[in-house]
Design a protein around this motif. Structure first.
Motif, PDB file in Angstrom:
ATOM      1  N   LYS A  11       0.845  -1.196   0.000  1.00 35.88           N
ATOM      2  CA  LYS A  11       0.000   0.000   0.000  1.00 35.88           C
ATOM      3  C   LYS A  11       0.880   1.246   0.000  1.00 35.88           C
ATOM      4  O   LYS A  11       1.933   1.274   0.610  1.00 35.88           O
ATOM      5  N   ARG A  12       0.396   2.280  -0.675  1.00 36.49           N
ATOM      6  CA  ARG A  12       1.022   3.588  -0.577  1.00 36.49           C
ATOM      7  C   ARG A  12       0.500   4.268   0.687  1.00 36.49           C
ATOM      8  O   ARG A  12      -0.533   3.879   1.243  1.00 36.49           O
ATOM      9  N   TYR A  13       1.217   5.301   1.126  1.00 33.46           N
ATOM     10  CA  TYR A  13       0.845   6.020   2.340  1.00 33.46           C
ATOM     11  C   TYR A  13      -0.596   6.522   2.248  1.00 33.46           C
ATOM     12  O   TYR A  13      -1.384   6.340   3.182  1.00 33.46           O
ATOM     13  N   ASN A  14      -0.958   7.154   1.144  1.00 33.57           N
ATOM     14  CA  ASN A  14      -2.308   7.715   1.005  1.00 33.57           C
ATOM     15  C   ASN A  14      -3.379   6.632   1.000  1.00 33.57           C
ATOM     16  O   ASN A  14      -4.498   6.871   1.463  1.00 33.57           O
ATOM     17  N   GLU A  15      -3.059   5.452   0.492  1.00 32.14           N
ATOM     18  CA  GLU A  15      -4.021   4.345   0.546  1.00 32.14           C
ATOM     19  C   GLU A  15      -4.302   3.965   1.992  1.00 32.14           C
ATOM     20  O   GLU A  15      -5.458   3.754   2.375  1.00 32.14           O
ATOM     21  N   LEU A  16      -3.245   3.872   2.791  1.00 31.61           N
ATOM     22  CA  LEU A  16      -3.423   3.550   4.211  1.00 31.61           C
ATOM     23  C   LEU A  16      -4.226   4.634   4.906  1.00 31.61           C
ATOM     24  O   LEU A  16      -5.113   4.348   5.708  1.00 31.61           O
ATOM     25  N   LYS A  17      -3.931   5.884   4.587  1.00 36.49           N
ATOM     26  CA  LYS A  17      -4.647   7.009   5.205  1.00 36.49           C
ATOM     27  C   LYS A  17      -6.140   6.946   4.865  1.00 36.49           C
ATOM     28  O   LYS A  17      -6.987   7.197   5.721  1.00 36.49           O
TER      29      LYS A  17
END
Length: 119
Positions: free
Chosen positions: A47-53
């Motif tokens: 996952k990318r950071y923004n996906e996790l967010k």
């Protein structure tokens, strides 16, 4: 993250407890409110950071960054950064992180056995 003095009583008690109790050792690595949730979402893949967010909207940016860094230091998560503009950073479970899959799966099973309902 607040640093704990090496010679503090809290740190000495924590080290002693971890040495004598495997559950304390695990909870030190994955305990708290957000770490298990982050790990759960990484079970499905990179996952990318923004996906996790987006998957965890209630977490603050500070807490997400802090926990990702802690889990990197504990060798549970691998951070991969590509040197491009804009930055492209992904997170995935390490081999040690993948070994937590049965633990997290057991938590999911237990939640549904307690009548957990997904929104």
């Amino acid at each position: 993250m607040t640093a704990i003095k090496e010679n503090s009583t809290l740190n000495a008690n924590r080290k002693s407890n971890q040495a004598s109790c495997p559950v304390s050792f695990v909870m030190n690595k994955i305990g708290g409110h957000w770490k298990p949730i982050i790990l759960y979402h990484l079970l499905s893949g990179t996952k990318r950071y923004n996906e996790l967010k987006k998957l965890i909207p209630a977490i603050t940016e500070k807490m997400l960054i802090q926990h990702l860094k802690q889990m990197q230091q504990d060798n549970l998560v691998i951070r991969e950064a590509q040197n491009v503009v804009p930055p492209f950073v992904t997170y995935r479970l390490s081999k040690e992180g993948e070994q937590l899959r049965p633990v997290l799966d057991a938590m999911v099973v237990w939640a549904f056995a307690q009548d957990f309902k997904m929104d």
